[in-house]
Every structure is written in structure tokens, then in C-alpha cells.
Design a protein around this motif. Structure first.
Motif, PDB file in Angstrom:
ATOM      1  N   PHE A  94       0.838  -1.207   0.000  1.00 26.94           N
ATOM      2  CA  PHE A  94       0.000   0.000   0.000  1.00 26.94           C
ATOM      3  C   PHE A  94       0.869   1.252   0.000  1.00 26.94           C
ATOM      4  O   PHE A  94       1.947   1.295   0.595  1.00 26.94           O
ATOM      5  CB  PHE A  94      -0.901   0.018   1.235  1.00 26.94           C
ATOM      6  N   ALA A  95       0.325   2.285  -0.675  1.00 27.82           N
ATOM      7  CA  ALA A  95       0.993   3.587  -0.646  1.00 27.82           C
ATOM      8  C   ALA A  95       0.370   4.486   0.408  1.00 27.82           C
ATOM      9  O   ALA A  95       1.025   5.385   0.934  1.00 27.82           O
ATOM     10  CB  ALA A  95       0.909   4.260  -2.014  1.00 27.82           C
ATOM     11  N   ALA A  96      -0.910   4.255   0.713  1.00 29.45           N
ATOM     12  CA  ALA A  96      -1.609   5.061   1.713  1.00 29.45           C
ATOM     13  C   ALA A  96      -2.847   4.311   2.170  1.00 29.45           C
ATOM     14  O   ALA A  96      -3.333   3.403   1.496  1.00 29.45           O
ATOM     15  CB  ALA A  96      -1.989   6.426   1.133  1.00 29.45           C
ATOM     16  N   ASP A  97      -3.385   4.716   3.319  1.00 25.58           N
ATOM     17  CA  ASP A  97      -4.576   4.058   3.870  1.00 25.58           C
ATOM     18  C   ASP A  97      -5.773   4.182   2.931  1.00 25.58           C
ATOM     19  O   ASP A  97      -6.649   3.312   2.913  1.00 25.58           O
ATOM     20  CB  ASP A  97      -4.940   4.678   5.222  1.00 25.58           C
ATOM     21  N   ILE A  98      -5.836   5.258   2.133  1.00 35.14           N
ATOM     22  CA  ILE A  98      -6.985   5.508   1.268  1.00 35.14           C
ATOM     23  C   ILE A  98      -7.184   4.405   0.245  1.00 35.14           C
ATOM     24  O   ILE A  98      -8.290   4.200  -0.272  1.00 35.14           O
ATOM     25  CB  ILE A  98      -6.829   6.887   0.553  1.00 35.14           C
ATOM     26  N   GLU A  99      -6.131   3.647  -0.039  1.00 33.76           N
ATOM     27  CA  GLU A  99      -6.252   2.571  -1.025  1.00 33.76           C
ATOM     28  C   GLU A  99      -7.137   1.429  -0.532  1.00 33.76           C
ATOM     29  O   GLU A  99      -7.544   0.580  -1.327  1.00 33.76           O
ATOM     30  CB  GLU A  99      -4.862   2.043  -1.399  1.00 33.76           C
ATOM     31  N   LEU A 100      -7.463   1.410   0.736  1.00 31.41           N
ATOM     32  CA  LEU A 100      -8.408   0.410   1.236  1.00 31.41           C
ATOM     33  C   LEU A 100      -9.772   0.568   0.570  1.00 31.41           C
ATOM     34  O   LEU A 100     -10.517  -0.404   0.420  1.00 31.41           O
ATOM     35  CB  LEU A 100      -8.557   0.533   2.757  1.00 31.41           C
ATOM     36  N   SER A 101     -10.100   1.789   0.163  1.00 33.02           N
ATOM     37  CA  SER A 101     -11.387   2.031  -0.494  1.00 33.02           C
ATOM     38  C   SER A 101     -11.453   1.392  -1.877  1.00 33.02           C
ATOM     39  O   SER A 101     -12.528   1.289  -2.463  1.00 33.02           O
ATOM     40  CB  SER A 101     -11.642   3.536  -0.614  1.00 33.02           C
ATOM     41  N   GLU A 102     -10.313   0.952  -2.405  1.00 36.93           N
ATOM     42  CA  GLU A 102     -10.276   0.306  -3.719  1.00 36.93           C
ATOM     43  C   GLU A 102     -10.644  -1.174  -3.640  1.00 36.93           C
ATOM     44  O   GLU A 102     -10.845  -1.815  -4.667  1.00 36.93           O
ATOM     45  CB  GLU A 102      -8.872   0.433  -4.327  1.00 36.93           C
ATOM     46  N   ILE A 103     -10.725  -1.713  -2.439  1.00 35.32           N
ATOM     47  CA  ILE A 103     -10.987  -3.152  -2.266  1.00 35.32           C
ATOM     48  C   ILE A 103     -12.486  -3.384  -2.209  1.00 35.32           C
ATOM     49  O   ILE A 103     -13.181  -2.805  -1.368  1.00 35.32           O
ATOM     50  CB  ILE A 103     -10.305  -3.677  -0.987  1.00 35.32           C
ATOM     51  N   TRP A 104     -12.954  -4.214  -3.129  1.00 41.44           N
ATOM     52  CA  TRP A 104     -14.389  -4.461  -3.235  1.00 41.44           C
ATOM     53  C   TRP A 104     -14.913  -5.156  -1.988  1.00 41.44           C
ATOM     54  O   TRP A 104     -14.318  -6.098  -1.483  1.00 41.44           O
ATOM     55  CB  TRP A 104     -14.669  -5.336  -4.460  1.00 41.44           C
ATOM     56  N   GLY A 105     -16.035  -4.655  -1.472  1.00 40.35           N
ATOM     57  CA  GLY A 105     -16.666  -5.280  -0.316  1.00 40.35           C
ATOM     58  C   GLY A 105     -16.374  -4.590   1.000  1.00 40.35           C
ATOM     59  O   GLY A 105     -17.056  -4.862   1.994  1.00 40.35           O
ATOM     60  N   LEU A 106     -15.381  -3.704   1.021  1.00 36.40           N
ATOM     61  CA  LEU A 106     -15.056  -2.990   2.262  1.00 36.40           C
ATOM     62  C   LEU A 106     -15.920  -1.739   2.365  1.00 36.40           C
ATOM     63  O   LEU A 106     -15.798  -0.825   1.541  1.00 36.40           O
ATOM     64  CB  LEU A 106     -13.573  -2.609   2.300  1.00 36.40           C
ATOM     65  N   SER A 107     -16.780  -1.695   3.345  1.00 38.21           N
ATOM     66  CA  SER A 107     -17.605  -0.506   3.554  1.00 38.21           C
ATOM     67  C   SER A 107     -16.809   0.548   4.314  1.00 38.21           C
ATOM     68  O   SER A 107     -15.736   0.272   4.874  1.00 38.21           O
ATOM     69  CB  SER A 107     -18.862  -0.866   4.330  1.00 38.21           C
ATOM     70  N   LEU A 108     -17.343   1.762   4.343  1.00 33.33           N
ATOM     71  CA  LEU A 108     -16.656   2.843   5.047  1.00 33.33           C
ATOM     72  C   LEU A 108     -16.516   2.525   6.535  1.00 33.33           C
ATOM     73  O   LEU A 108     -15.494   2.844   7.159  1.00 33.33           O
ATOM     74  CB  LEU A 108     -17.429   4.149   4.867  1.00 33.33           C
ATOM     75  N   GLU A 109     -17.561   1.888   7.100  1.00 29.91           N
ATOM     76  CA  GLU A 109     -17.504   1.551   8.530  1.00 29.91           C
ATOM     77  C   GLU A 109     -16.378   0.569   8.826  1.00 29.91           C
ATOM     78  O   GLU A 109     -15.635   0.725   9.806  1.00 29.91           O
ATOM     79  CB  GLU A 109     -18.847   0.959   8.982  1.00 29.91           C
ATOM     80  N   VAL A 110     -16.236  -0.447   7.966  1.00 31.35           N
ATOM     81  CA  VAL A 110     -15.190  -1.446   8.175  1.00 31.35           C
ATOM     82  C   VAL A 110     -13.816  -0.823   7.964  1.00 31.35           C
ATOM     83  O   VAL A 110     -12.861  -1.120   8.699  1.00 31.35           O
ATOM     84  CB  VAL A 110     -15.397  -2.656   7.243  1.00 31.35           C
TER      85      VAL A 110
END
Length: 295
Positions: A200-216
Motif C-alpha cells: 500500500f501507498a496510503a490508507d486511502i487505497e483500502l477504499s479500492e478493495i471491493w466489499g469494504l464498507s466505510l464503517e469497516v
């Protein structure tokens, strides 16, 4: 009277020719209808064959039309785009209601809630709801157990940078301790990380993973963060060429062209946030695109 029956050779030939023509027309008059009648008698058999052939052609045409229809695969209704909604049969108003609901950072977690938000008809809902696919933590929520020592705390107290685990070295076992992250989601996080040399380059890349909601994602960020980010080649927004811009995720040649046009009109950008005013710019992916740019 005798003079009336005396004819020259030429006149006789004319009379014979006239009689021959009359006889021919009489024959045509009597025999041609019989030919039509006999032909008509054979038509029913031909009509039957033609009708059978027509039915075969119609059935093949229906099969081809059915094959050309877009096939529906399981999907998360939270990510329905304008085009996706149109192909499903939703109206513009129903699509807009869903988008406005999502803009408030809320999520549709059931078919019933989808109908409440979009106001689609019962018949339409019964048609598409079998294809709805929600994240595992929604369909199979894990019961919250008090005092469970193998999971991370759900307390709202924010951890320091040093207390958090490096997301680029976390294991699936550690990730699964976060409430809402199951086996599949933890594997997707690791798989996404492994796609890049350096993770990862930054935490924001977690939003690129399908199925991960904002809460998770927020729960993950409570216990994990990127401490050793991968190296990214950054481009100066005010000097980058079109060929350099298109190497950035979510920027194609058309958007790159609009960026350069807007840059020329402004005589250079004053901030990266000015990109959101560029025509057709993917605003929802701004935080990801920003990783590759600087001023």
C-alpha cells in the motif's frame, strides 16, 4: 349477293388470320383458368411447409434476441452506475434517489431497503433482487461477544501511530480480528497489497478493495496504518504531459486532455483540489489520483 363472297387472296389471308386469333383467345379463355385451379390445389401443401419454415426462423430469431440481451451477474446494488441502472431497467429518478442516498455515506444492506430508497416497483424488485450480493459481514454478521480476547477493541479511543500495526506487514489472521473483516475480505486486502511492489501507498487505497464498507475501513484504520508506503512516481500537475497523466489510475486520454485544457485556461493550477472542477473528472477517485500528483 355473289359480289359479297368474292375476296382477293390478301383478303382471304386476313380473314383466316382473324379466325386464328379468335380461336387462340377462346382456348386461352377456357384452358388457363383450369391451370390456375390445378395450381391452387397444390398450394395447401406448400403453405404448410412455408409455415413450418417460418416458425423455425421465428424460433431462431427469438433465441438470438435472447442471447443478445445483457446477462446479469451478481452485483452490489450500492455501486449501481447510471449505465448499469439503465440496462437493468431503472428510471432516471430511481437511479438518482440511490445516488443521493449514497452521497450521504449510507449503505443499502437489504433488498427491502433498496426498494425504500429507490422506490422501485415490487415486480422489478423481485426480478433483480436475486442478483443482489452484499458483503459477507452484512449477510453473515458475526455476533458481538463481550470480552473476546482475540479481537481488537471496538473502543472509540484513537490509537497512536506507533500503537498501530503496519498494514503492509499485517497477516490475514490479524486483519480478521477486526469486526466486519472475514476470511474473504482479509484475503482480498492481502491480494490487493501484493499487486504492487511495496504494498500500500496510503490508507486511502483500502477504499479500492471491493466489499469494504466505510464503517469497516474506519475499524481497520483504528488498528492498522501504512507505516512503510511503497514508492510512487509523482508528477507535477502544472507540467505533466498527457502521456504522463494517463499513467495515473482513473485518468484516460480524454480526462488528461480536459486537465491540460483547464490548466491552460487557469494559467496553471493553484491547488490539487482544482482538479475537481475539470470536465468529466472522476471526483470519487480524487483521493487516489492525488497520490500521484504534486504542485
Amino acid at each position: 349477293m355473289k359480289s359479297h363472297f368474292l375476296f382477293t387472296n390478301q383478303q382471304r389471308n386476313g380473314i383466316f388470320l382473324l379466325l386464328a386469333v379468335i380461336v387462340i383467345f377462346q382456348c386461352v379463355y377456357w384452358f388457363v383458368p383450369n391451370i390456375f385451379t390445378s395450381t391452387t390445389k397444390n398450394i395447401p401443401g406448400n403453405v404448410s411447409e412455408i409455415e413450418t419454415f417460418r416458425k423455425e426462423v421465428d424460433s431462431l430469431r427469438l433465441v438470438e434476441i435472447e442471447n443478445r440481451k445483457p446477462k446479469i451477474y451478481p452485483f452490489n446494488p450500492n455501486y449501481i452506475t447510471d449505465y448499469k441502472g439503465y440496462t437493468l431497467g431503472m428510471t432516471n429518478e430511481e437511479i438518482d434517489r440511490l445516488h443521493k442516498f449514497r452521497e450521504t455515506n449510507q449503505w443499502v444492506n437489504s433488498a427491502k431497503q433498496f426498494q425504500q430508497v429507490t422506490k422501485v416497483s415490487d415486480s422489478f424488485l423481485s426480478t433483480i433482487s436475486p442478483y443482489f450480493k452484499f458483503p459477507e459481514w452484512v449477510t453473515n454478521p458475526k455476533p458481538k461477544s463481550q470480552g473476546y480476547s482475540n479481537s481488537y477493541s471496538n473502543s472509540t479511543e484513537e490509537k497512536t501511530f506507533d500503537q498501530k500495526i503496519d498494514l503492509n506487514s499485517a497477516s490475514t489472521t490479524q486483519l480478521r480480528k477486526v469486526y466486519g473483516v472475514g476470511e474473504k475480505l482479509s484475503e482480498r486486502i492481502i491480494a490487493y497489497r501484493d499487486k504492487f511492489n511495496g504494498g500500500f501507498a496510503a490508507d486511502i487505497e483500502l477504499s479500492e478493495i471491493w466489499g469494504l464498507s466505510l464503517e469497516v475501513i474506519e475499524r481497520i484504520q483504528n488498528d492498522f496504518t501504512v507505516k512503510n508506503p511503497r514508492a510512487i512516481k509523482k508528477f507535477n500537475l502544472n507540467t505533466a504531459t498527457r502521456d504522463e497523466l494517463v499513467t495515473i489510475q482513473y485518468i484516460d486520454y480524454e480526462i488528461a486532455h480536459h486537465i491540460i485544457e483547464e490548466r491552460a485556461l487557469r494559467d496553471g493550477f493553484d491547488s490539487l483540489e482544482d482538479l475537481t472542477k475539470v470536465e468529466d473528472f472522476p471526483i470519487k477517485k480524487f483521493e487516489i489520483i492525488k497520490l500521484y500528483l504534486h504542485l
